[in-house]
Design a protein around this motif. Structure first.
Motif, PDB file in Angstrom:
ATOM      1  N   LYS A  65     -20.487  81.009 -23.972  1.00 18.47           N
ATOM      2  CA  LYS A  65     -19.472  80.026 -23.584  1.00 18.47           C
ATOM      3  C   LYS A  65     -19.837  79.426 -22.224  1.00 18.47           C
ATOM      4  O   LYS A  65     -20.609  80.012 -21.464  1.00 18.47           O
ATOM      5  N   GLY A 120     -20.751  78.057 -27.920  1.00 19.08           N
ATOM      6  CA  GLY A 120     -19.420  78.236 -28.479  1.00 19.08           C
ATOM      7  C   GLY A 120     -19.306  79.422 -29.409  1.00 19.08           C
ATOM      8  O   GLY A 120     -18.200  79.847 -29.738  1.00 19.08           O
ATOM      9  N   MET A 137     -14.681  75.745 -21.708  1.00 16.72           N
ATOM     10  CA  MET A 137     -14.852  74.996 -22.953  1.00 16.72           C
ATOM     11  C   MET A 137     -13.684  75.199 -23.907  1.00 16.72           C
ATOM     12  O   MET A 137     -13.419  74.369 -24.769  1.00 16.72           O
ATOM     13  N   ASP A 138     -12.979  76.318 -23.763  1.00 24.62           N
ATOM     14  CA  ASP A 138     -11.790  76.584 -24.562  1.00 24.62           C
ATOM     15  C   ASP A 138     -10.833  77.436 -23.740  1.00 24.62           C
ATOM     16  O   ASP A 138     -11.179  77.882 -22.638  1.00 24.62           O
ATOM     17  N   GLN A 139      -9.638  77.670 -24.273  1.00 25.75           N
ATOM     18  CA  GLN A 139      -8.612  78.383 -23.514  1.00 25.75           C
ATOM     19  C   GLN A 139      -9.023  79.812 -23.198  1.00 25.75           C
ATOM     20  O   GLN A 139      -8.780  80.309 -22.088  1.00 25.75           O
ATOM     21  N   GLU A 140      -9.644  80.480 -24.146  1.00 26.59           N
ATOM     22  CA  GLU A 140     -10.065  81.864 -23.921  1.00 26.59           C
ATOM     23  C   GLU A 140     -11.074  81.953 -22.784  1.00 26.59           C
ATOM     24  O   GLU A 140     -10.966  82.811 -21.902  1.00 26.59           O
ATOM     25  N   THR A 141     -12.048  81.049 -22.801  1.00 21.10           N
ATOM     26  CA  THR A 141     -13.064  81.022 -21.738  1.00 21.10           C
ATOM     27  C   THR A 141     -12.431  80.705 -20.390  1.00 21.10           C
ATOM     28  O   THR A 141     -12.749  81.325 -19.371  1.00 21.10           O
ATOM     29  N   GLU A 169     -21.829  69.702 -20.191  1.00 24.47           N
ATOM     30  CA  GLU A 169     -21.835  69.803 -21.646  1.00 24.47           C
ATOM     31  C   GLU A 169     -22.939  68.993 -22.315  1.00 24.47           C
ATOM     32  O   GLU A 169     -23.431  69.370 -23.381  1.00 24.47           O
ATOM     33  N   SER A 211      -9.968  70.260 -18.565  1.00 23.80           N
ATOM     34  CA  SER A 211     -11.256  70.198 -19.260  1.00 23.80           C
ATOM     35  C   SER A 211     -12.385  70.293 -18.254  1.00 23.80           C
ATOM     36  O   SER A 211     -12.177  70.135 -17.042  1.00 23.80           O
TER      37      SER A 211
END
Length: 460
Positions: A152, A148, A179-183, A132, A204
């Motif tokens: 992603k 983002g 990086m997020d739940q969807e990814t 990151e 994470s």
């Protein structure tokens, strides 16, 4: 329809950036389920793959011939894919600090060819924060896209063990993060296409990065303990292998063995963690102590060899030593960061001529990296000592009689006389066995058999 569904329906492609011991098997595995672009900057390697040749020996020539992977060194081809996996080396510099040049270069190449809606997954072993804090800014700068929003990122540490036919991509639980739940959900589903035992969703990206770097650090520390025990027991005249076999009968004894710790993972990854710790103001004690022990083992083997040769009344300067095995591990052609090189360099410091035999090693890489040419086993004659450094499968067919024939003619005659007397005598004979030196690092031969044959024997 999300990216996962488009990949399954072959409406979108997966790309592998880096086709080495990790990236190539991943590309081949995914190609059985979807369309895959395999990219590497090494044009010569790509041509080998195109011609059905597997220089890594990880999957074999037949598999490479039949795979549908589109092998290429043209970075423009990456624009055809939406799911990108980066699997490039992460070595250390001479000063033991992380060398992020390969992963930074791969990020720039990918960034130049990144399109909207893409997911980038890094597999290279790094310290927490690299994905990151270092890779993402490069991707943004090169692509002009916004992290983002337009693309992603995730991280899924490689766990492939080069040369290991049992623990493969399909049979090792895959740690994934996003990086997020969807990814995360998309990345998990994509990897589940090829990982038969399933995935583990880390909370994470930094957790996944940290998990990987401590896996090899833990193993490194355990091996360092075994190496220290070996040094101690050798001073005591106690056989380390015999001690470990006895201790191993307890149910909770951890079965590690002493040895040379090299390669691109165990001998490297701990330095990534300690580097980051230093940046945070903490100086590692256990991890670096273990690293120092393991880094010094090549010198220890060389010094032990010289001591045995002196005991055998050898003239050290100008003597000849044969080393069997130069790769960083058995049954693998990879010579990156092999600690056998430390043995060779140290012996040469004493004025010793070193011959290297290794049927598995990549000859071109060995020359490019270390300027070493290989000898055939049949060429090894008239030597003063032999070191079996790597237990390749081919070496298991070598018998003590074969080893004895490698030594000087007068020593062979000495051994024959010793064996003849021992065979005809009714009594135990104490003989000053000093003529032939066999350094059996991984215990390929039977210690008592070697000593009874008149060989000055040593192992960890």
């Amino acid at each position: 329809m999300n990216l996962y569904e488009k990949i399954v329906n072959r409406e979108e492609k997966i790309s592998l950036v880096g086709l080495g011991y990790v990236g190539m098997p991943i590309a081949v595995a995914f190609a059985k389920k979807t369309d895959v672009i395999g990219f590497d900057v090494n044009k010569q390697k790509v041509e080998l793959y195109k011609n059905g040749i597997d220089p890594t020996k990880e999957v074999g020539n037949e598999v490479i011939k039949n795979t549908t992977v589109n092998f290429t060194s043209n970075e423009i081809s990456l624009r055809e894919a939406k799911f990108h996996i980066v699997a490039v080396p992460t070595p250390v510099r001479e000063d033991r600090t992380p060398d992020l040049t390969p992963v930074e270069s791969a990020s720039r190449t990918l960034g130049r060819n990144l399109t909207k809606g893409s997911i980038v997954v890094f597999e290279s072993t790094v310290y927490p924060g690299v994905t990151e804090e270092i890779c993402v800014p490069i991707l943004e700068k090169e692509s002009g896209l916004k992290y983002g929003v337009d693309f992603k990122v995730g991280y899924s540490p490689e766990r492939i063990n080069p040369g290991d036919k049992e623990h493969r991509l399909e049979t090792i639980t895959k740690v994934v993060s996003g990086m997020d739940q969807e990814t995360l959900d998309v990345i998990a589903k994509v990897y589940e296409l090829v990982v038969e035992v399933g995935v583990y969703k880390a909370e994470s990206i930094k957790v996944a990065e940290a998990a990987k770097v401590i896996e090899n650090s833990q193993r490194d520390i355990n091996i360092a303990f075994m190496n220290e025990l070996s040094i101690i027991f050798n001073k005591m005249g106690i056989d380390t292998k015999a001690v470990l076999e006895a201790a191993g009968t307890k149910w909770n004894f951890l079965k590690f063995s002493p040895g040379l710790v090299g390669g691109h993972c165990i001998g490297v990854d701990p330095y990534y963690l300690t580097y980051k710790a230093e940046q945070m103001g903490y100086h590692s004690q256990i991890i670096l102590s273990g690293r120092k022990i393991n880094d010094d083992m090549g010198k220890y083997v060389a010094e032990s060899t010289v001591k045995k040769m002196i005991k055998a009344n050898k003239q050290i300067n100008g003597s000849k030593v044969a080393i069997f095995g130069v790769t960083f591990k058995e049954n693998c052609p990879d010579v990156r960061n092999t600690k056998v090189i430390d043995v060779i360099k140290e012996l040469e410091e004493y004025g010793i001529e070193v011959k290297v035999v290794d049927p598995a090693a990549d000859k071109e890489d060995l020359w490019n990296e270390y300027k070493i040419t290989l000898s055939n086993a049949e060429e090894i004659k008239g030597i003063d000592a032999v070191i079996f450094a790597v237990p390749h499968e081919e070496f298991k067919a070598i018998h003590l009689e074969d080893v004895q024939r490698m030594f000087k003619p007068e020593e062979q005659s000495y051994l024959e006389a010793i064996n003849e007397v021992a065979a005809t005598s009714e009594f135990d004979i104490e003989v000053d066995r000093k003529e032939c030196v066999l350094m059996d690092i991984k215990g390929l031969f039977d210690r008592k058999e070697a000593e009874n044959a008149g060989i000055l024997y040593w192992r960890f």
